[in-house]
Design an enzyme around this catalytic site. Structure first.
Site, short mmCIF file in Angstrom:
data_model
loop_
_atom_site.label_atom_id
_atom_site.label_comp_id
_atom_site.label_asym_id
_atom_site.label_seq_id
_atom_site.Cartn_x
_atom_site.Cartn_y
_atom_site.Cartn_z
N CYS A 236 44.97 70.01 -14.43
CA CYS A 236 43.85 69.21 -14.44
C CYS A 236 43.97 67.71 -13.90
CB CYS A 236 43.11 69.10 -15.76
SG CYS A 236 42.86 70.66 -16.64
N ALA A 237 44.34 67.72 -12.62
CA ALA A 237 45.03 66.71 -12.07
C ALA A 237 44.56 65.59 -11.78
CB ALA A 237 46.20 67.15 -11.12
N ALA A 238 43.12 65.73 -11.00
CA ALA A 238 42.47 64.80 -10.30
C ALA A 238 41.93 63.55 -11.44
CB ALA A 238 41.24 65.40 -9.56
N GLY A 241 46.26 59.94 -11.02
CA GLY A 241 47.02 58.90 -11.72
C GLY A 241 48.33 59.43 -12.13
N ASP A 257 43.66 71.45 -9.72
CA ASP A 257 42.30 70.96 -10.32
C ASP A 257 41.26 71.93 -9.87
OD1 ASP A 257 41.41 68.20 -11.66
OD2 ASP A 257 39.50 69.20 -10.56
N CYS A 352 41.79 62.27 -24.08
CA CYS A 352 41.30 60.96 -24.16
C CYS A 352 40.08 61.02 -24.98
CB CYS A 352 41.00 60.28 -22.85
SG CYS A 352 39.66 61.13 -21.75
#
Length: 420
Positions: A236-238, A241, A257, A352
């Site tokens: 889930c990289a996009a 950062g 992603d 988050c």
């Protein structure tokens, strides 16, 4: 003499129309401001008008319970939540009370939004409140459902800290590619904090890709994998950062992603920073690497309630059913990603989110279901001064953390190790 804008609208009205469309998308359809932006702002050509529409919508969302309380205090019967008159009054009052727009301009630019409708009502309610000299509470109130949910999980002090965090948009955090970057507050090595409103492209090192924008809390998960010791997967990289952090730390990175459009942005960020990673467009619940790897970073999709300071739409969109839905997805991702690791490898799970269901509960259930994994306790010296590991060895960042230095997003981070 002012000329009408596109579509024959008086000056300033198009931006207010766009703000209305943004708010409608968030409050009635449950979209994020970013999701709604493309459609809602499509007819706005000027960058400053697009920025104004976003600013108005954000301030309405930041102060929504208080704006509605003011409106209700000046009407004989409460207006329906989705009434256009209520939306127009929210926009007018947010301009006057939060953005400093003169009262005559604030009302003049919203009355065309209710043409053929309750103009007299909108004008009358706004005039009544303006003559009263009303102000917005500081700090703003949270939506009642959000405040109740967070109070039940974390206590009333957390709710009050969240209200204070909501009051002001956050500062600008940068993660450095190397040792040097713009001057600013350094809360952790390789980090700089600058005042909000800083013009990003004007900062030294932008064109050279010497840094990227990333909230301090969001930078911690990748930091907890340390320096590269082989292959790492950023699931889930996009937008990239954390991928850039891992690449800068000398990991051989594969970035996964599902959204190809977001991966294009990730690729552009890698190009700007002159960092390298393998990019794979795939569903992380189904994809697997050809051989086990040394490290996995799973910053999982979540309710995102921890980023409410910069995305105030989140506290109006998120509800228990969505939290449960995201927690179910996280369980599947975490169970699948655990299988990618070799023995002795480390897995960092992060969200988050300010919801236990997407943090502590998830980590506890994972450990119960995967006896070959244990918590790899986060150490005090791996975190900024003022953020401490929980007794379980993982990290929970709540509103109020680093408040005197400008705060940071809400996060949960756990580091696991697979038995060797």
């Amino acid at each position: 003499m002012n000329r009408p804008q596109s579509g024959g609208l008086p000056p300033g009205v198009a931006a207010r129309q766009a703000a209305l469309r943004l708010l409608d998308a968030v409050l009635r359809r449950g979209e994020t401001l970013d999701q709604a932006g493309g459609r809602a702002l499509a007819s706005i050509r000027a960058d400053n008008d697009r920025a104004l529409a976003r600013a108005i919508a954000a301030e309405v969302l930041r102060h929504l319970p208080d704006l509605d309380a003011l409106i209700d205090s000046a009407t004989q019967r409460p207006l329906p939540d989705d009434a256009k008159a209520r939306f127009a009054l929210r926009i007018a009052l947010a301009q006057m009370l939060a953005l400093g727009t003169p009262s005559h301009a604030a009302i003049a630019t919203v009355l065309p939004l209710v043409d053929g409708g309750p103009r007299k009502l909108v004008h009358g309610v706004f005039g009544t409140l303006s003559r009263r000299g009303v102000t917005l509470p500081d700090p703003p109130a949270l939506p009642a459902a959000t405040a109740a949910r967070w109070s039940a999980q974390w206590g009333d002090d957390m709710v009050e800290a969240a209200r204070r965090a909501m009051a002001t948009p956050p500062p600008l955090d940068l993660t450095l590619r190397g040792a040097h970057g713009p001057e600013g507050l350094e809360l952790l090595a390789g980090h700089r904090r600058l005042p909000r409103g800083t013009a990003i492209p004007d900062l030294p090192g932008y064109d050279e890709g010497a840094w990227w924008v990333q909230d301090l809390a969001a930078s911690l998960p990748a930091r907890l994998l340390g320096l590269g010791k082989g292959r790492a997967i950023d699931a889930c990289a996009a937008p990239g950062g954390k991928t850039m952090q891992l690449a800068a730390a000398s990991w051989d990175v594969t970035a996964i992603d599902l959204a190809e459009s977001r991966l294009a942005r990730l690729g552009a960020n890698l190009d700007r920073t002159d960092l390298a990673a393998e990019i794979v467009a795939a569903d992380a619940t189904r994809w697997s690497p050809p051989t086990p790897v040394e490290a996995v970073l799973l910053d999982a999709p979540c309710s995102a309630t921890g980023i409410f300071r910069r995305h105030p739409d989140v506290i109006h969109r998120v509800h228990p059913a969505l939290i449960d839905q995201m927690a179910d997805l996280q369980r599947h991702l975490l169970a699948h990603a655990a299988g990618w690791l070799r023995k002795g490898g480390r897995l960092v799970y992060a969200t988050c989110s300010l919801e236990r269901a997407e943090g502590e509960d998830q980590a506890t259930a994972f450990l119960a279901a995967n006896r070959d994994f244990a918590v790899d306790p986060v150490q005090h010296d791996e975190l900024p001064h003022g953020i401490v590991p929980a007794p379980e060895g993982w990290v929970r960042i709540l509103p109020g953390a680093l408040e005197a230095q400008g705060g940071c997003d809400g996060f949960f981070i756990a580091r696991f190790v697979r038995a060797g």
